[in-house]
Design an enzyme around this catalytic site. Structure first.
Site, PDB file in Angstrom:
ATOM      1  N   GLN A   1       8.153 -20.243  48.483  1.00  0.00           N
ATOM      2  CA  GLN A   1       7.633 -21.287  47.498  1.00  0.00           C
ATOM      3  C   GLN A   1       6.191 -20.848  47.599  1.00  0.00           C
ATOM      4  OE1 GLN A   1       8.858 -25.040  49.015  1.00  0.00           O
ATOM      5  NE2 GLN A   1      10.582 -24.931  48.058  1.00  0.00           N
ATOM      6  N   CYS A   2       5.261 -21.611  46.780  1.00  0.00           N
ATOM      7  CA  CYS A   2       4.081 -21.547  46.463  1.00  0.00           C
ATOM      8  C   CYS A   2       3.312 -21.846  47.696  1.00  0.00           C
ATOM      9  CB  CYS A   2       3.751 -22.487  45.336  1.00  0.00           C
ATOM     10  SG  CYS A   2       4.518 -22.610  44.028  1.00  0.00           S
ATOM     11  N   GLN A   3       1.669 -21.448  47.311  1.00  0.00           N
ATOM     12  CA  GLN A   3       0.946 -21.581  48.600  1.00  0.00           C
ATOM     13  C   GLN A   3      -0.336 -22.193  48.003  1.00  0.00           C
ATOM     14  OE1 GLN A   3       0.043 -18.705  51.954  1.00  0.00           O
ATOM     15  NE2 GLN A   3       2.076 -17.623  51.558  1.00  0.00           N
TER      16      GLN A   3
END
Length: 364
Positions: free
Chosen positions: A37-39
């Site tokens: 997923q995103c950071q």
């Protein structure tokens, strides 16, 4: 000027770090297997501070040392205004990101995001951080996670959060990410609840109520980590961590506080270190918030599950009294549109406040 010359040079030569096309292909064609997923990156400071060190390491995770190749964005506050950079291209190959990494832009508050698209197409309108005006204040939001409640089909009505069911929906998403829908729903809930500006303790408590409600719909399937900006001085950060099905990647949130006595810090993602004792002064203090720790030799603290933290002046304010101290120091919501006095008086009766805060600035 120097800023413009640097920008032109970087456009011509590209980023100083090589983009890894194999990682891009991996992220595009094998997403279901790796389910990353995103950071997120956030920074809150006691005095205006440049974020080039932290962003240098963070940006490399956008296609060089990690596979978050589906766009990046950065937002920072300048007084009541904001400056934003958004790009649907990988951060590691972005000349704009390289410029930001190498130019000392100073702020009290910043939020950055590198995207791995699990909900919504790869497009500029889906790049975080999102921002909206509410109550004459610039609010900003970046999110990492997976929230089943907000996985909606086109045209499906967004869930309503908060006490006031189905009032006017002032805020609506432009793109098609669950993240932007969550942001808009939070703002709609706050706008429906308050007719005058809430104090920081009251805002914190009501946000927590909203988040408890949101998570309760699917505690096992929900992963919700975000950073929320509400003006020049303060940042909220929240974590309901977890791993997606079939993945061993833990999606949580961490923070570190840099304060005197300052020491050296070395980045995880490249061979680069800084001795902050040579750069920072006795009045400096910085809290850095990140999905994964950015440095090798600092003590990062992981957020607890369902923990909502308000940051002000580079400190996590973990007690209600500390949040009221920040309010009385003039770091609460600042608007020329709504009054804050009625609710502030009510909060002063409800919360214990230190004498230092009450008399701050009064020469007492």
């Amino acid at each position: 000027d120097l800023f413009l010359i640097q920008w032109i040079v970087l456009i011509c030569i590209g980023s100083t770090h090589a983009f890894n096309p194999n990682l891009y292909e991996l992220s595009t064609h094998r997403a279901s297997r790796f389910a990353l997923q995103c950071q997120l990156l956030g920074m809150n400071c006691a005095r205006p501070t440049d974020f080039s060190f932290s962003f240098k390491g963070f940006s490399l995770r956008g296609g060089c040392t990690d596979i978050h190749c589906h766009g990046w964005g950065l937002l920072f506050y300048e007084g009541k205004g904001i400056r934003c950079f958004h790009d649907p291209e990988p951060c590691a190959q972005s000349p704009i990101a390289a410029l930001v990494s190498n130019h000392p832009l100073r702020t009290l508050n910043m939020i950055a995001h590198i995207r791995y698209a699990t909900e919504g197409k790869v497009a500029l309108e889906n790049v975080h951080p999102f921002h909206r005006e509410m109550w004459g204040i610039q609010w900003s939001f970046a999110h990492n996670g997976d929230v089943p409640l907000f996985k909606l089909d086109k045209g499906q009505e967004m869930p309503w959060l908060g006490k006031h069911d189905k009032k006017d929906r002032t805020y609506n998403p432009v793109g098609d990410t669950d993240s932007e829908k969550i942001f808009c729903s939070i703002l709609n809930a706050l706008k429906s609840e308050f007719s005058t500006l809430p104090s920081l303790p009251l805002l914190h408590d009501y946000l927590k109520e909203i988040l408890d409600e949101l998570v309760s719909h699917d505690k096992e399937g929900t992963i919700l980590n975000f950073i929320l900006g509400c003006g020049e001085h303060t940042l909220f950060a929240y974590s309901w961590p977890g791993s997606r099905p079939g993945s061993n990647v833990w999606n949580g949130l961490h923070y570190v506080v840099r304060e005197p006595p300052f020491r050296q810090a070395a980045l995880v993602d490249c061979d680069y270190e800084v001795d902050f004792s040579e750069l920072a002064g006795e009045k400096d203090r910085v809290a850095v918030i990140a999905t994964k720790p950015l440095t090798l030799n600092e003590e990062w603290v992981e957020f607890g599950r369902n923990e909502l933290i308000l940051f002000d002046e580079g400190k996590p304010l973990l007690a209600s009294e500390d949040r009221m101290d920040a309010e009385l120091a003039g770091h609460g919501l600042d608007s020329s549109v709504l009054d804050s006095a009625p609710l502030l008086k009510e909060d002063l009766r409800r919360h214990t406040v230190s004498k230092r805060s009450i008399f701050s600035g009064a020469d007492i």
